[in-house]
Design an enzyme around this catalytic site. Sequence first.
Site, short mmCIF file in Angstrom:
data_model
loop_
_atom_site.label_atom_id
_atom_site.label_comp_id
_atom_site.label_asym_id
_atom_site.label_seq_id
_atom_site.Cartn_x
_atom_site.Cartn_y
_atom_site.Cartn_z
N PHE A 159 0.89 -1.11 -0.14
CA PHE A 159 -0.09 -0.14 -0.01
C PHE A 159 0.82 1.09 0.18
O PHE A 159 1.47 1.53 1.07
CB PHE A 159 -0.87 -0.11 1.14
CG PHE A 159 -1.88 1.26 1.11
CD1 PHE A 159 -2.87 1.35 0.39
CD2 PHE A 159 -1.65 2.57 1.84
CE1 PHE A 159 -3.88 2.52 0.41
CE2 PHE A 159 -2.42 3.68 1.84
CZ PHE A 159 -3.57 3.56 1.12
N ASP A 180 9.81 3.10 1.92
CA ASP A 180 8.49 3.63 2.08
C ASP A 180 8.05 3.51 3.62
O ASP A 180 7.69 2.57 3.97
CB ASP A 180 7.15 3.20 1.23
CG ASP A 180 5.83 3.88 1.68
OD1 ASP A 180 5.75 4.61 2.57
OD2 ASP A 180 4.81 3.80 0.85
N LYS A 229 2.58 11.28 6.85
CA LYS A 229 1.87 11.39 8.14
C LYS A 229 2.40 12.05 9.34
O LYS A 229 2.28 13.11 9.54
CB LYS A 229 1.62 9.68 8.39
CG LYS A 229 0.76 9.04 7.22
CD LYS A 229 0.25 7.65 7.66
CE LYS A 229 -0.39 7.04 6.48
NZ LYS A 229 -1.77 7.91 6.17
#
Length: 401
Positions: A141, A226, A255
């Site tokens: 993801f 990531d 984030k």
Amino acid sequence: MTTTERSIAAAEAHSAHNYHPLPVVVASAEGAWMTDIEGRRFLDMLAGYSALNFGHRNRRLIDAAKAQLERVTLTSRAFHHDRFADFCTQLAELCGMEMVLPMNTGAEAVETAIKTARKWGYRVKGVPDGQAKIVVARNNFHGRTTTIVSFSTDPEARADYGPFTPGFEIVPYGDLTALERALTENTVAVLLEPIQGEAGVLVPPAGYLPAVRELTRARNVLFIADEIQSGLGRTGRTFACEHEDVVPDMYLLGKALGGGVVPVSAVVSSREVLGVYRPGEHGSTFGGNPLACAVALEVIAMLRTGEFQQRATELGEHLHAELGLLVGGGAVDAVRGRGLWAGVDISPRHGTGRQISEKLMDEGVLVKDTHGSTIRLAPPLVISKEDLDWGLDRLRAVLRG
């Protein structure tokens, strides 16, 4: 109809149904707790998928944002501003890298990394124009843009969005042999999550990440980590890669970099890699804006103390010890994770992840399900041990019921 029901009905009438939120309407929050519009309090055990690592309305971050709001919030990248150089310098130092390319969202950071890897491949490695390949992992993801879902293996993420962007090779996560076979002379990068979050907090086999690092270095391929969900303290280290002493060629951050205040993301790499850009070849109006830089600078300062990494380590050991006791009791099939991050596989006989999440909400704890049978736990790193134990008690009660 209750106030909550009216609010949800209004939202569903006028917003696209691209999410399936739990039926709670948050009105305020502080630390690890949220309060809904009817005054009910909930322990946040999700932390905005790691966007709220430092808790809701962290005073240091709110103060930094307020101070910047009184000065300047946006210049665009048409001009320099007085927070930009410090942000880039200090983030590069935190990562042990040389250059930073700031963006806004995690997906933008991934898109930027894809463009960067391809441009590096053509200008530095010498890959023929239009032939660059990037290897990714199954069940990944990395975001929801058209290019990113082109290499997703989640049917819900891909359905009805084709035609898809070419140039990606998908291999099983954790399978080094498959990865090695996928590499060719035209491979410019391997893009991986050090821990797969959306897939259920999947930790790769020990030795996998170091082997990927060795293989990519030997084959002149960029290793892109990531760390948008796994980075910035979540797993007990600043970066999840550090657990196996791995330093990638490129970090993707987002984030928690925005402290739960503003969206901030970044691509961090070497001068050789990010130096491929020339003015006008990539950009963002809001990327690296003064407000974002001010908040992110405070995040960096907080991480430098090591306090939050230590909390994630100590509380994470406690979390996983307690969750491990649930396995084999008939309700939980498996538990995975690292630090204050866990995926809990609910036995299908006991209910779906969504059903367990709703029952926990009724008990005052907010989590979220993924892939049908799994719930994810990722409380803010500022959570107290007492509150964490209270949340775990509620989980045990729900599973007993």
